[in-house]
Design an enzyme around this catalytic site. Structure first.
Site: not given
Length: 318
Positions: A67, A214
Site C-alpha cells: 500500500d 492504509k
C-alpha cells in the site's frame, strides 16, 4: 519467477473473553486473520523461498508495504546498503502530525541498538509521549533492506524463528459489525526485525518514498491534488506541499471505501493548500471545493452538500 511465489500464513482470531479461537458461523472466514507482516520471514523460511533465493545467488532483499505507492527499487539506496555491510536497514522519514501514531524508531536502553516501537506496544499512559514528534523524530516507512545471508544466520541462531515482539490488537470478529464478538489479533511487524540484527542501521529518506494508503483518510488525500503522478508512474506529494501531507480526519462512518465514495461523488476537494481537514457527520462534497489551512466540516442531521467555493481556517456548520 513463479517458483519464488509463496503464500503467507494465517492465524485464528482469539476471543477476548476466554482466549479461545473465535467462532463466527455467519462467515467462518472471519475467524482467521493475517498474523502481521512480520510473518514474512517465517513464511519465506517455511516455504523454502529463502533457500531458493540464496541458491540462485541473491544476497539482498528489498521489501515494502504493497500500500506504499511511493516505494520503488532504488539502485542508489541498494548500493549504499551494500557498502555499509549492515545486515538490515530501515528507511525512516521525519514524523509529522499526520503520522504521529505510526511506529517510531528508538534505541534500546540496555544494548543501545535500534528498535521499532508500534502504537500497539505503547501503554495508554505513555501515548502522549509516543506521539511527541520532537521526542521521537523518525517513523518507520516499512521500506526495508535485508541481507539474506544474515537473515538465514538469524534463523539458525534462534532455532528457526525470529524473536519478534508480539502485538495484541483488539478487534471485532466481523470488522463491519461492531456488535460481533470481541477478539484479539496477535501480530508481529516486519520492521521489528531491526532489533534482531547487530549492526542494523536506518536511512532517512525523502517523503517521496512514502505514499501509504492504509485508511480512507490516506485514500482521500491521495486522490486529491496534494499528490501527483510522475512520468515513471510514481505517486508523490506535490512540490507545493514541501514534503508534508495534508492531515485528513474523516468521520468513522467513512471507514470503508464504499462509504467514502459517497462522500466525494464528484471527486475530492482541492487539498494542495490544506493543513488539516476534519469531516464530522453525513455530507457530500460538490465539485469545486477548495480547502486551505485548517477546516472542519460539521453536520448533525440528514446528509447535506458542501457547496463549491474556497474554505480557509474555519469551521463550517452545514
Amino acid at each position: 519467477g513463479a517458483d519464488l511465489e509463496f503464500v503467507q500464513n494465517k492465524a485464528p482470531k482469539v476471543a477476548a473473553s476466554d482466549m479461545m479461537p473465535a467462532a463466527w458461523e455467519k462467515d467462518p472466514s472471519h475467524e482467521w486473520c493475517p498474523p502481521g507482516h512480520g510473518d514474512l520471514y517465517p513464511a519465506m523460511l517455511g516455504s523454502g523461498t529463502l533457500d531458493k533465493l540464496l541458491k540462485k545467488g541473491f544476497k539482498y532483499m528489498f521489501v515494502s508495504n504493497s500500500d506504499n505507492l511511493g516505494a520503488t527499487m532504488d539502485l542508489k539506496i541498494l548500493s549504499y546498503f551494500a557498502s555499509t555491510g549492515a545486515p538490515f536497514m530501515m528507511e525512516v522519514a521525519v514524523r509529522t502530525d499526520a503520522d504521529k501514531k505510526g511506529g517510531h524508531l528508538a534505541k534500546d536502553k540496555v544494548g543501545g541498538g535500534l528498535l521499532l516501537r508500534e502504537s500497539a506496544q505503547c501503554p495508554e499512559e505513555d501515548e502522549k509521549a509516543f506521539q511527541d514528534t520532537t521526542k521521537y523524530s523518525f517513523f518507520n516507512t516499512n521500506n526495508l533492506w535485508v541481507d539474506l545471508v544474515a537473515l538465514k544466520a538469524q534463523f539458525k541462531k534462534n532455532d528457526g524463528a525470529l524473536p519478534l515482539p508480539v502485538m495484541k490488537n483488539a478487534k471485532t470478529v466481523d470488522p463491519r459489525d461492531k456488535a460481533s464478538t470481541k477478539v484479539l489479533q496477535l501480530e508481529t511487524a516486519m520492521g521489528a526485525a531491526i532489533e534482531c540484527f547487530e549492526g542494523a542501521t536506518a536511512l532517512v529518506i525523502p517523503r517521496s518514498r512514502f505514499a501509504p494508503v492504509k485508511t480512507t483518510n490516506d485514500l482521500f488525500a491521495l486522490r486529491s491534488d496534494a499528490y501527483t503522478l510522475t512520468k515513471d508512474f510514481r505517486i508523490t506529494l506535490a512540490s507545493e506541499r514541501n514534503g508534508v501531507p495534508p492531515d485528513v480526519k474523516l468521520d468513522g462512518m467513512y471507514k470503508f471505501t464504499d462509504a467514502m465514495e459517497k462522500l466525494i461523488p464528484n471527486g475530492p476537494p482541492s487539498l494542495i493548500g490544506c493543513k488539516k481537514i476534519v469531516v464530522e457527520g453525513e455530507m457530500t462534497f460538490a465539485k469545486g471545493v477548495v480547502v486551505k489551512g485548517t477546516v472542519t466540516f460539521k453536520n448533525s442531521g440528514a446528509s447535506k452538500e458542501v457547496p463549491a467555493g474556497e474554505y480557509e481556517d474555519k469551521t463550517v456548520e452545514l
